[in-house]
Motif scaffolding. Structure first.
Motif, PDB file in Angstrom:
ATOM      1  N   SER A   1       0.826  -1.211   0.000  1.00  0.00           N
ATOM      2  CA  SER A   1       0.000   0.000   0.000  1.00  0.00           C
ATOM      3  C   SER A   1       0.859   1.260   0.000  1.00  0.00           C
ATOM      4  O   SER A   1       0.592   2.218  -0.742  1.00  0.00           O
ATOM      5  N   VAL A   2       1.890   1.279   0.831  1.00  0.00           N
ATOM      6  CA  VAL A   2       2.776   2.447   0.892  1.00  0.00           C
ATOM      7  C   VAL A   2       3.491   2.652  -0.436  1.00  0.00           C
ATOM      8  O   VAL A   2       3.619   3.784  -0.926  1.00  0.00           O
ATOM      9  N   MET A   3       3.933   1.563  -1.052  1.00  0.00           N
ATOM     10  CA  MET A   3       4.638   1.674  -2.336  1.00  0.00           C
ATOM     11  C   MET A   3       3.721   2.215  -3.432  1.00  0.00           C
ATOM     12  O   MET A   3       4.131   3.060  -4.246  1.00  0.00           O
ATOM     13  N   ILE A   4       2.478   1.761  -3.465  1.00  0.00           N
ATOM     14  CA  ILE A   4       1.540   2.224  -4.492  1.00  0.00           C
ATOM     15  C   ILE A   4       1.234   3.702  -4.306  1.00  0.00           C
ATOM     16  O   ILE A   4       1.222   4.487  -5.271  1.00  0.00           O
ATOM     17  N   VAL A   5       0.975   4.112  -3.061  1.00  0.00           N
ATOM     18  CA  VAL A   5       0.680   5.526  -2.809  1.00  0.00           C
ATOM     19  C   VAL A   5       1.885   6.400  -3.154  1.00  0.00           C
ATOM     20  O   VAL A   5       1.741   7.479  -3.756  1.00  0.00           O
ATOM     21  N   ALA A   6       3.085   5.953  -2.800  1.00  0.00           N
ATOM     22  CA  ALA A   6       4.290   6.723  -3.126  1.00  0.00           C
ATOM     23  C   ALA A   6       4.478   6.830  -4.630  1.00  0.00           C
ATOM     24  O   ALA A   6       4.875   7.888  -5.147  1.00  0.00           O
ATOM     25  N   GLN A   7       4.187   5.755  -5.362  1.00  0.00           N
ATOM     26  CA  GLN A   7       4.334   5.779  -6.815  1.00  0.00           C
ATOM     27  C   GLN A   7       3.339   6.722  -7.470  1.00  0.00           C
ATOM     28  O   GLN A   7       3.680   7.502  -8.359  1.00  0.00           O
ATOM     29  N   ILE A   8       2.087   6.690  -7.016  1.00  0.00           N
ATOM     30  CA  ILE A   8       1.051   7.521  -7.625  1.00  0.00           C
ATOM     31  C   ILE A   8       1.255   8.995  -7.300  1.00  0.00           C
ATOM     32  O   ILE A   8       0.954   9.875  -8.112  1.00  0.00           O
ATOM     33  N   SER A   9       1.788   9.285  -6.110  1.00  0.00           N
ATOM     34  CA  SER A   9       1.918  10.677  -5.682  1.00  0.00           C
ATOM     35  C   SER A   9       3.262  11.297  -6.032  1.00  0.00           C
ATOM     36  O   SER A   9       3.536  12.423  -5.620  1.00  0.00           O
ATOM     37  N   GLN A  10       4.117  10.630  -6.788  1.00  0.00           N
ATOM     38  CA  GLN A  10       5.464  11.130  -7.004  1.00  0.00           C
ATOM     39  C   GLN A  10       5.530  12.363  -7.894  1.00  0.00           C
ATOM     40  O   GLN A  10       6.481  13.133  -7.803  1.00  0.00           O
TER      41      GLN A  10
ATOM     42  N   GLY B   1       2.611  14.498  -8.335  1.00  0.00           N
ATOM     43  CA  GLY B   1       1.542  15.429  -7.998  1.00  0.00           C
ATOM     44  C   GLY B   1       0.382  15.421  -8.970  1.00  0.00           C
ATOM     45  O   GLY B   1      -0.452  16.328  -8.934  1.00  0.00           O
ATOM     46  N   ARG B   2       0.290  14.401  -9.819  1.00  0.00           N
ATOM     47  CA  ARG B   2      -0.793  14.311 -10.802  1.00  0.00           C
ATOM     48  C   ARG B   2      -1.363  12.888 -10.787  1.00  0.00           C
ATOM     49  O   ARG B   2      -0.620  11.920 -10.601  1.00  0.00           O
ATOM     50  N   CYS B   3      -2.669  12.771 -10.976  1.00  0.00           N
ATOM     51  CA  CYS B   3      -3.288  11.457 -11.029  1.00  0.00           C
ATOM     52  C   CYS B   3      -4.589  11.551 -11.823  1.00  0.00           C
ATOM     53  O   CYS B   3      -5.080  12.641 -12.123  1.00  0.00           O
ATOM     54  N   ASN B   4      -5.127  10.395 -12.189  1.00  0.00           N
ATOM     55  CA  ASN B   4      -6.380  10.339 -12.931  1.00  0.00           C
ATOM     56  C   ASN B   4      -7.254   9.225 -12.367  1.00  0.00           C
ATOM     57  O   ASN B   4      -6.856   8.510 -11.449  1.00  0.00           O
ATOM     58  N   TRP B   5      -8.441   9.076 -12.936  1.00  0.00           N
ATOM     59  CA  TRP B   5      -9.396   8.128 -12.374  1.00  0.00           C
ATOM     60  C   TRP B   5      -8.877   6.685 -12.424  1.00  0.00           C
ATOM     61  O   TRP B   5      -9.229   5.869 -11.573  1.00  0.00           O
ATOM     62  N   LEU B   6      -8.031   6.381 -13.404  1.00  0.00           N
ATOM     63  CA  LEU B   6      -7.492   5.026 -13.487  1.00  0.00           C
ATOM     64  C   LEU B   6      -6.616   4.707 -12.274  1.00  0.00           C
ATOM     65  O   LEU B   6      -6.639   3.578 -11.761  1.00  0.00           O
ATOM     66  N   ASN B   7      -5.845   5.701 -11.811  1.00  0.00           N
ATOM     67  CA  ASN B   7      -5.034   5.483 -10.611  1.00  0.00           C
ATOM     68  C   ASN B   7      -5.911   5.158  -9.406  1.00  0.00           C
ATOM     69  O   ASN B   7      -5.591   4.276  -8.599  1.00  0.00           O
ATOM     70  N   GLY B   8      -7.022   5.871  -9.267  1.00  0.00           N
ATOM     71  CA  GLY B   8      -7.949   5.587  -8.175  1.00  0.00           C
ATOM     72  C   GLY B   8      -8.532   4.186  -8.272  1.00  0.00           C
ATOM     73  O   GLY B   8      -8.648   3.475  -7.271  1.00  0.00           O
ATOM     74  N   LEU B   9      -8.894   3.784  -9.486  1.00  0.00           N
ATOM     75  CA  LEU B   9      -9.423   2.435  -9.683  1.00  0.00           C
ATOM     76  C   LEU B   9      -8.381   1.380  -9.333  1.00  0.00           C
ATOM     77  O   LEU B   9      -8.703   0.353  -8.716  1.00  0.00           O
ATOM     78  N   GLN B  10      -7.138   1.618  -9.718  1.00  0.00           N
ATOM     79  CA  GLN B  10      -6.071   0.667  -9.399  1.00  0.00           C
ATOM     80  C   GLN B  10      -5.885   0.519  -7.896  1.00  0.00           C
ATOM     81  O   GLN B  10      -5.650  -0.585  -7.390  1.00  0.00           O
ATOM     82  N   MET B  11      -5.990   1.618  -7.151  1.00  0.00           N
ATOM     83  CA  MET B  11      -5.853   1.555  -5.697  1.00  0.00           C
ATOM     84  C   MET B  11      -6.988   0.752  -5.070  1.00  0.00           C
ATOM     85  O   MET B  11      -6.770  -0.067  -4.162  1.00  0.00           O
ATOM     86  N   LEU B  12      -8.202   0.959  -5.559  1.00  0.00           N
ATOM     87  CA  LEU B  12      -9.336   0.207  -5.036  1.00  0.00           C
ATOM     88  C   LEU B  12      -9.224  -1.274  -5.385  1.00  0.00           C
ATOM     89  O   LEU B  12      -9.582  -2.143  -4.574  1.00  0.00           O
ATOM     90  N   ILE B  13      -8.744  -1.572  -6.590  1.00  0.00           N
ATOM     91  CA  ILE B  13      -8.562  -2.973  -6.986  1.00  0.00           C
ATOM     92  C   ILE B  13      -7.525  -3.649  -6.086  1.00  0.00           C
ATOM     93  O   ILE B  13      -7.705  -4.804  -5.672  1.00  0.00           O
ATOM     94  N   PHE B  14      -6.447  -2.946  -5.790  1.00  0.00           N
ATOM     95  CA  PHE B  14      -5.429  -3.532  -4.914  1.00  0.00           C
ATOM     96  C   PHE B  14      -5.994  -3.796  -3.519  1.00  0.00           C
ATOM     97  O   PHE B  14      -5.662  -4.809  -2.886  1.00  0.00           O
ATOM     98  N   PHE B  15      -6.858  -2.915  -3.039  1.00  0.00           N
ATOM     99  CA  PHE B  15      -7.507  -3.162  -1.751  1.00  0.00           C
ATOM    100  C   PHE B  15      -8.390  -4.407  -1.837  1.00  0.00           C
ATOM    101  O   PHE B  15      -8.464  -5.195  -0.885  1.00  0.00           O
ATOM    102  N   GLY B  16      -9.072  -4.591  -2.974  1.00  0.00           N
ATOM    103  CA  GLY B  16      -9.857  -5.798  -3.165  1.00  0.00           C
ATOM    104  C   GLY B  16      -8.997  -7.045  -3.156  1.00  0.00           C
ATOM    105  O   GLY B  16      -9.382  -8.090  -2.598  1.00  0.00           O
ATOM    106  N   VAL B  17      -7.816  -6.971  -3.769  1.00  0.00           N
ATOM    107  CA  VAL B  17      -6.876  -8.102  -3.754  1.00  0.00           C
ATOM    108  C   VAL B  17      -6.477  -8.440  -2.320  1.00  0.00           C
ATOM    109  O   VAL B  17      -6.453  -9.617  -1.912  1.00  0.00           O
TER     110      VAL B  17
END
Length: 387
Positions: free
Chosen positions: A350-359, A361-377
């Motif tokens: 979880s920490v690695m994914i958040v650090a990668q997405i926030s590196q 300062g920009r993100c899109n809806w696909l990044n949010g979906l990927q985070m939710l999918i990882f939580f489902g995993v």
């Protein structure tokens, strides 16, 4: 000249009709019915059912957690940015703190640690991920302050590493030939780590206050009230304080019901203890933060959504967990930082994914979906975890 008749009664009637219509609109407040139902199921022997009590108590916890978040947000609006941030720090993780205290007092250390894991990963993946998904879907690419994102990610990486080091140490070192047991070593190490984590949390508060003074972020004094502000916020200060007090008592009692029913849930439904603590309890405790983050993301304030989720996760790691571990040693039922390999993998991932997405300062809806999918995993792995 004849005077025109006053229209006040018609206005009052219109407001009454509007208020009545609002009551029947779908709302999270409807879940409040499960609070008295939970008490009835718990204290009336003829209808007592452990599985039913677990689900009604969880549904009641959802709305009570939302009330705490709403009361805290409205108090924060009145007292300004700095005091508002301190209020959020004090109350945003109150459900996790109360549930953790009850679980520790009952000797349910594994359940408490699972709930800690779930609180951290759900704040990072569900709260931030849902906000990114909603904001990105509505506005395309959304941005947030890069410096703050890096500070938050670095703080979480340090906290997660400190929390997981005793587990790695315990799994790597062979204590069979030593005079002291592994549990004694890990317990002592955990207490010392709690002291350093609390120091880190205190330092983060001092830094935030100092930085706010430098940039001059003082919206209003804590005692300043304006008619426009009072009209905007429907809850008075006294009502907010009352909601926080009553909600704290309700959370304590509902959390006690949930803790008492865990054995029945694991035996009757086949759910693992780590799934109940990390997924079910973890999400319930973050309902207020989740709704707040999504609502501000709809207003294209992704920086605030990011801070809500990341700050809540940091508070769990730096404040709530150390407080609970020290409390467990005080009451004679010590809990340590010894986590299972699945929990270690979930926290690190979880920490690695958040650090990668926030590196950047920009993100899109696909990044949010990927985070939710990882939580489902993670949820699936915890559901089938045999330990």
């Amino acid at each position: 000249m004849l005077k025109k008749p006053k229209q006040a009664p018609q206005k009052v009637k219109s407001k009454a009709l509007f208020a009545t219509a609002a009551i029947y609109q779908p709302s999270i407040h409807w879940l409040a019915i499960f609070v008295p139902i939970s008490f009835a199921v718990a204290f009336i022997p003829i209808i007592r059912n452990e599985v039913g009590l677990f689900f009604t108590s969880c549904l009641g916890l959802i709305v009570v957690a939302y009330w705490i978040g709403e009361a805290t947000d409205q108090l924060a609006e009145r007292v300004g940015t700095i005091w508002g941030g301190m209020l959020n720090a004090a109350f945003s993780n109150l459900p996790e703190l109360i549930f953790g205290l009850i679980a520790v007092a009952k000797g349910l250390g594994p359940l408490a640690k699972a709930a800690w894991t779930g609180a951290i990963i759900s704040n990072m993946l569900v709260v931030v991920g849902a906000a990114i998904l909603v904001g990105g879907y509505r506005y395309g690419t959304v941005t947030f302050p890069l410096e703050r994102a890096k500070d938050a990610a670095a703080g979480l990486m340090i906290a997660a590493t400190a929390i997981l080091m005793p587990s790695i140490y315990a799994h790597a070192v062979d204590f069979s030939s030593e005079k002291i047991s592994a549990n004694d070593v890990i317990t002592d190490v955990s207490v010392w780590l709690c002291v350093f984590l609390l120091m880190a949390y205190g330092g983060s508060l001092v830094y935030a206050l100092a930085k706010s003074r430098v940039v001059g972020v003082f919206e209003r004094s804590p005692l300043e009230q304006t008619p426009a502000l009072e009209a905007k916020l429907p809850w008075s200060v006294n009502f907010c304080v009352g909601v926080l007090a009553v909600s704290s008592v309700l959370i304590a009692m509902l959390s006690n019901f949930v803790a008492d029913c865990v054995d029945s849930i694991t035996a009757g439904l086949g759910w693992t203890e780590i799934f109940v603590g990390a997924i079910i309890i973890g999400i319930i405790g973050n309902v207020g933060a989740l709704m707040s983050a999504v609502l501000v993301a709809v207003r294209n304030k992704m920086d605030l959504s990011f801070e809500i989720g990341m700050n809540a996760a940091s508070q769990i790691a730096l404040l709530v967990i150390p407080t609970l571990i020290i409390s467990s040693n005080v009451v004679g039922k010590p809990v340590d930082f010894l986590f299972s390999p699945p929990q270690i993998a979930a926290l690190v991932g979880s920490v690695m994914i958040v650090a990668q997405i926030s590196q950047d300062g920009r993100c899109n809806w696909l990044n949010g979906l990927q985070m939710l999918i990882f939580f489902g995993v993670i949820g699936v792995l915890f559901y089938f975890d045999p330990t």
